[in-house]
Structures are given as structure tokens and as C-alpha cells.
Design a protein around this motif. Sequence first.
Motif, mmCIF file in Angstrom:
data_model
loop_
_atom_site.group_PDB
_atom_site.id
_atom_site.type_symbol
_atom_site.label_atom_id
_atom_site.label_comp_id
_atom_site.label_asym_id
_atom_site.label_seq_id
_atom_site.Cartn_x
_atom_site.Cartn_y
_atom_site.Cartn_z
ATOM 1 N N GLU A 119 0.686 -1.249 -0.071
ATOM 2 C CA GLU A 119 -0.079 0.190 -0.002
ATOM 3 C C GLU A 119 0.805 1.122 -0.026
ATOM 4 O OE1 GLU A 119 -3.202 2.299 2.788
ATOM 5 O OE2 GLU A 119 -2.603 0.202 3.528
ATOM 6 N N ASP A 147 -3.488 3.750 -2.214
ATOM 7 C CA ASP A 147 -3.486 2.787 -3.379
ATOM 8 C C ASP A 147 -2.676 1.452 -2.976
ATOM 9 O OD1 ASP A 147 -4.860 4.684 -4.844
ATOM 10 O OD2 ASP A 147 -3.234 5.365 -6.121
ATOM 11 N N ARG A 148 -3.347 0.352 -3.397
ATOM 12 C CA ARG A 148 -2.781 -0.858 -3.421
ATOM 13 C C ARG A 148 -1.923 -1.235 -4.827
ATOM 14 N NH1 ARG A 148 -6.497 -4.877 -3.479
ATOM 15 N NH2 ARG A 148 -5.103 -6.555 -2.402
ATOM 16 N N ASP A 190 -3.534 -9.440 -0.808
ATOM 17 C CA ASP A 190 -2.490 -8.973 -1.068
ATOM 18 C C ASP A 190 -1.392 -10.194 -1.436
ATOM 19 O OD1 ASP A 190 -2.855 -6.215 -0.356
ATOM 20 O OD2 ASP A 190 -2.975 -6.809 1.756
#
Length: 337
Positions: free
Chosen positions: A69, A84-85, A135
Amino acid sequence: MKSYRAHMGKGLSGLYKTEQDVPVPGPGEALIRVKACSLNFREMMIIFQGRYPLPVRQDVIPVSDGAGEVVAVGEGATRVKPGDRVMASIFPNWLEGPFNMDQAAQLGGSLDGMMAEYVVLREEALVTVPSHLSDEEAAALPCAGVTAWHALQCGVPIQEGETILTLGSGSVSLFALQFAKRLGVRVIATTSSPEKSERLKALGADEVINYKARPEWHMAVREITGGTGVDRVIEVGGAGTLTQSVMSTALNGQISLIGGLANHVDKVDYNALVSNVYSLHSIAVGNRSHFSNMVRFMESHQLKPVIDRVFSFDEFDQALVYYKDSNPFGKVIIRVS
């Protein structure tokens, strides 16, 4: 922050954990809180074997693949913002077009990699994580996923109705299988066991050849294709399988070569190499454009990578040994934070 560092070729004895200040992003850069990383064969080459075709700095922060992130951006950064990822491109300077040595700087090699709680990267090197992926799943994409996508798109892109051959059950082959099926392509896969054969079929493989039961597996490929051979081979076995890959390829077909043949050229049958008319493309992962196109494709088809096992940050050494010794089916992930 905590990070790992490695000395090339020293194995686990050259791997250690350290603490350092959280880096500060400069102009056009972003500070990333790393959430997860994934392993590839390149880590085995660098850490255990002490060999790699591109420069590797001493005392490097290892691992090329990671997702996290954005927590801060430097002056002038506009492509990403805090919250933002993102995933990191392995070659931060290779944004589009063909590969050249001016773009050869790579994470976990000549540049510090992703095995740290925080990293600073050029914003141009970042790709947004698809919303349907965790993730850990996102961390699986940058090397194996992009390599497989590039392997299908290089030269004349694979077309619906064609046939490809994937070798084994490594992550590049699994990604290629998943992508090809969504592109409407027939997939023949090879593997070493009935159990893996069933898993490959569950992912969509149309035919699976057990290369232990059928050592001359190129003959089986020819039989399955009515003698014509496949339109493309995703060649991940190097010199040990290239001869049979050529003999499996249709007239004017393509072979996408992942990895090298150095020190093993004596295993390649020259007569086989010149017995067919085909094109051979050497694949160096891919650029940011390949990465972005792959992500859009995965999002449109809600595709997810195959994950074998997840380790914690403190278990990084165990993850390396597991990857090296267990022949995993899918990606080995390290959860960082």
C-alpha cells in the motif's frame, strides 16, 4: 523498519535480518508498506547457487515480487496516491517496448528488492492491484504471471482455437495454462505424477502427459494433435527439454523460452533443432505495459493465481528452504505485514 539482506551464493548463512530507518520518497517516488512477497527460481539462483545472468549487488535486499500500500509520495508524483494498493515491476525502468541493457536494473538484483517492511519505488514502476485479489495473491504476479503473459503474447500472439504445450507445474506454466484457457486455447500439459495431473486438469488442461510414464513425451504430443504438433510451447525446462519441445512444435510454430541454456548446450540435439521450421523467443519477464495488460485481463476474467503455501515474515528462511526442496504446486508467499 525491518528488512532481510542476502549475500549472493552464501545460502542461509549469508541471509540476515536488519533494522534501518524507513526510507523517504524523493521526486516522482512512492513509499510502499509491503504487505506480501513471493518467491521465484531467481531467488534460488541468487541466494543458493550464486549465479544469475544480470548483476546482483552485495548485501542486497532480496526478492523481486511484492505488493503493498502506498503510504506517501514524493514531490511531483501523480500516478499513485496514499492508500493505493500496488505491485512493483521487476524492471522499474522497462516501461514498454523491447528489452535492452539500459533497462536491466531489477529489484532483488542490482536494486534492493521487496523483502522489507517498507520500500521506495519510482511511481512509473507501479501497477495497481486488481480489486478481486488479496495482497498475497497480488504478490504472486510480477515475475511468473508477467512472464507467462509475455510468453503467450510475444511474436505472433496466441489465437483462439490454437494449441499450446506447457511443461510441468511451476508457476509460469500454471499462469500460462490459466491465461490460455480464457483465451480459448487448447492446452496440453506435462507433469510427473497422477496427483499433479488431476490438479492440472482441474485448472483447465485439456490433455496431460505424464513424462515419467512417457519419457518421449513429444511423441504423445504428436499423437494428441494428429501429427501436426502444437502452435506454441511454454518452454521452462531449458536444455533438458528443448529438444523434445522442438519436436512437439508444429510447422511455423513458436517456442517461448523461459530461462537459459548456459552450461547445458551439450544436452540439446542439434539435428532436432534444425529438423523443423519454428521461431524461438527468449522471454525476460516483461515490461510495465505487459504487466498492466495482464492485470486488466485477470480482472476481466476474475482470475486468481495458484498459491501453494504462505509463510510469515519471520519464516523467510523456512520459505526459501521449502521452495528449494518441495517442488511446490503454485506460488510460495511471505506475508510481511
